[in-house]
Design a protein around this motif. Structure first.
Motif, PDB file in Angstrom:
ATOM      1  N   ILE A   1       0.853  -1.084   0.858  1.00 39.71           N
ATOM      2  CA  ILE A   1       0.412  -0.233   0.197  1.00 39.71           C
ATOM      3  C   ILE A   1       1.104   1.426   0.152  1.00 39.71           C
ATOM      4  O   ILE A   1       0.525   1.576  -0.692  1.00 39.71           O
ATOM      5  CB  ILE A   1      -0.749  -0.269   1.406  1.00 39.71           C
TER       6      ILE A   1
ATOM      7  N   TYR B   1      -6.249   1.485  -3.656  1.00 38.60           N
ATOM      8  CA  TYR B   1      -8.186   1.909  -3.133  1.00 38.60           C
ATOM      9  C   TYR B   1      -8.137   1.012  -4.152  1.00 38.60           C
ATOM     10  O   TYR B   1      -8.741   1.774  -5.176  1.00 38.60           O
ATOM     11  CB  TYR B   1      -8.007   3.065  -2.537  1.00 38.60           C
TER      12      TYR B   1
ATOM     13  N   PHE C   1      -7.373  -3.093  -0.607  1.00 33.90           N
ATOM     14  CA  PHE C   1      -6.674  -2.166  -1.722  1.00 33.90           C
ATOM     15  C   PHE C   1      -5.730  -3.875  -2.672  1.00 33.90           C
ATOM     16  O   PHE C   1      -5.781  -4.844  -1.914  1.00 33.90           O
ATOM     17  CB  PHE C   1      -4.963  -1.793  -1.053  1.00 33.90           C
TER      18      PHE C   1
END
Length: 452
Positions: A238, A245, A379
């Motif tokens: 991430i 996202y 994610f």
């Protein structure tokens, strides 16, 4: 939002009709009409049909664009899921009645010590402040001009104005909308009173320990005010932008916080509650309908606590398979590692040879003693079509809402009647008890006015 887009399409259609009828205002007066004569569509009904078709096409293209490229965002109010509205009552009335009449049982403390999500990072712009209800408190969450997120008690100690309602971000401080007192974000100290010669040393608001990791803003709660005892792990994919996202769901649940993570150790409920296919919906009165029994989810799972230095963590291993008309579809076999970090954060990690890799951040945040805000934020690999993680998130939401119907209506049993196969539940309760302290707040009484 949807109504606005429909209105826009209708407006475009009406505008097109007017333009067609009037012709080109910059050209010959009969130019527009000559075009329609050439196409044989001069009649008003045909033009109206064409304009309506154009408007519907625009609407369809917008829907298709959102489906293929935009994040999936589903936000449910408390009354939207898990309550049965009968005898002419609304769902809100049914929910309020259940909340008033349900027996709560002998509850553990209502606010365990740990980290809790308050906002996603993208929800808070630089220089923005938001009011958030968390752990029975109102807090002001703001992002300073330095880009740092801060969390302070919302009420100004001067005369009680809410800093998050009309307050203004000044540098790394929040300014009270009532008299302009400014409070520093990192420690809550008042640094300026515009009409006073001196700022009292004791003028401050409570500053909550907070962190921003995995595109989420979290606060630390401990009933005795102790400093954080562990950190929320950083998901490197991430941070580096490899996983992006793809959506979020949000539900409000009328239950004690411990009920929700305890599901991980309740292996037996998977086969009973979550076997029916997604098409059978979330209303437990109909999920076992014979119409949809050709689709079945099969589950194998185990739960174990982790040892030192990660005793605040636990791990659930899940193997999922799908059967359609009795035939197993290996392509949809999914292996999930659900790692819980403290009482309020769970990493649901997916790793599939064809569908790719990603994580659902499952976060439980107490709003009130018996009201939990649960978010699932996904994610996923940036090179995987968004439709794949959106489908996964939607499937997770359907299965989760079946649990919500149980939680919203059940009583907490402090000494449950268990069989040998339920041993993991008691094991989970012993593990979860580490998040309570002697001074952890308990529910002493219940109001008769819990309407919303």
């Amino acid at each position: 939002m949807f109504t606005g887009k429909v209105a826009a399409c209708v407006g475009l259609s009406v505008g097109a009709v007017l333009i067609i009828q009037s012709g080109d205002p910059l050209g010959p007066a009969d130019y527009g009409s000559s075009i329609w004569r050439g196409t044989g569509l001069l009649g008003a009904p045909a033009r109206a049909v064409l304009c309506i078709f154009a408007g519907v096409s625009l609407l369809a293209m917008g829907w298709l664009y959102r489906l293929l490229f935009c994040p999936l965002e589903l936000f449910k109010a408390l009354e939207d899921v898990g309550y049965i509205a009968e005898d002419g009552r609304s769902r809100a009335q049914a929910a309020n009645e259940v909340r008033r009449r349900r027996k709560t049982g002998e509850l553990p403390p209502v606010y365990p010590n740990g980290w809790y999500r308050v906002l996603d990072s993208h929800q808070l712009e630089r220089g923005e402040v938001k009011n958030v209800s968390v752990l029975g408190e109102q807090v002001a969450v703001f992002r300073g001009q330095d880009g740092q997120a801060y969390v302070l008690d919302a009420y100004c100690p001067h005369l009680g104005a809410n800093l998050a309602v009309g307050g203004r971000v000044v540098g790394s401080c929040i300014e009270c909308p009532f008299h302009g007192w400014q409070f520093r974000g990192d420690d809550g100290k008042c640094v300026r009173i515009p009409y006073a010669e001196k700022v009292p040393e004791f003028a401050k608001v409570r500053s909550w320990p907070s962190c921003e990791v995995n595109d989420q803003i979290l606060v630390w709660f401990h009933c005795d005010g102790e400093d954080p005892q562990w950190e929320v792990p950083e998901q490197q994919e991430i941070t580096k932008g490899q996983w992006v996202y793809r959506g979020r769901t949000e539900h409000f649940i009328n239950a004690h916080i411990q009920e929700i993570p305890e599901n991980a150790a309740d292996i037996a409920h998977l086969a009973h509650l979550h076997t029916p296919g997604m098409l059978s919906g979330v209303d437990l009165r109909y999920t076992n309908s014979k119409i949809w029994e050709f689709v079945r989810h099969d589950w194998k799972a185990q739960w174990e606590p982790e040892s030192e230095p990660n005793k605040h963590c636990s791990r659930m291993l899940v193997q999922h398979s799908l059967t359609v008309f009795g035939h197993h579809w290996p392509l949809l076999d999914v292996h999930v590692v659900a790692r819980q970090v403290g009482p309020g954060v769970v990493f649901l990690l997916f790793d599939h040879s064809f569908l790719g890799r990603g994580v659902i951040m499952h976060c439980v945040t107490p709003v009130e003693p018996l009201l939990q805000c649960v978010s699932h934020t996904i994610f996923y690999q940036s090179n995987i079509p968004p439709l794949v993680p959106k489908f996964i998130l939607k499937a997770e939401s359907i299965q989760f809402e079946r649990d919500v119907m149980i939680w919203n209506n059940k009583k907490y049993i402090s000494k449950p009647l268990l069989v040998k196969e339920d041993s993991a539940i008691q094991k989970h309760r012993r593990w979860f008890s580490q998040f309570y302290s002697e001074n952890s707040p308990r529910l002493r009484y219940q109001h008769d006015t819990l309407d919303f």
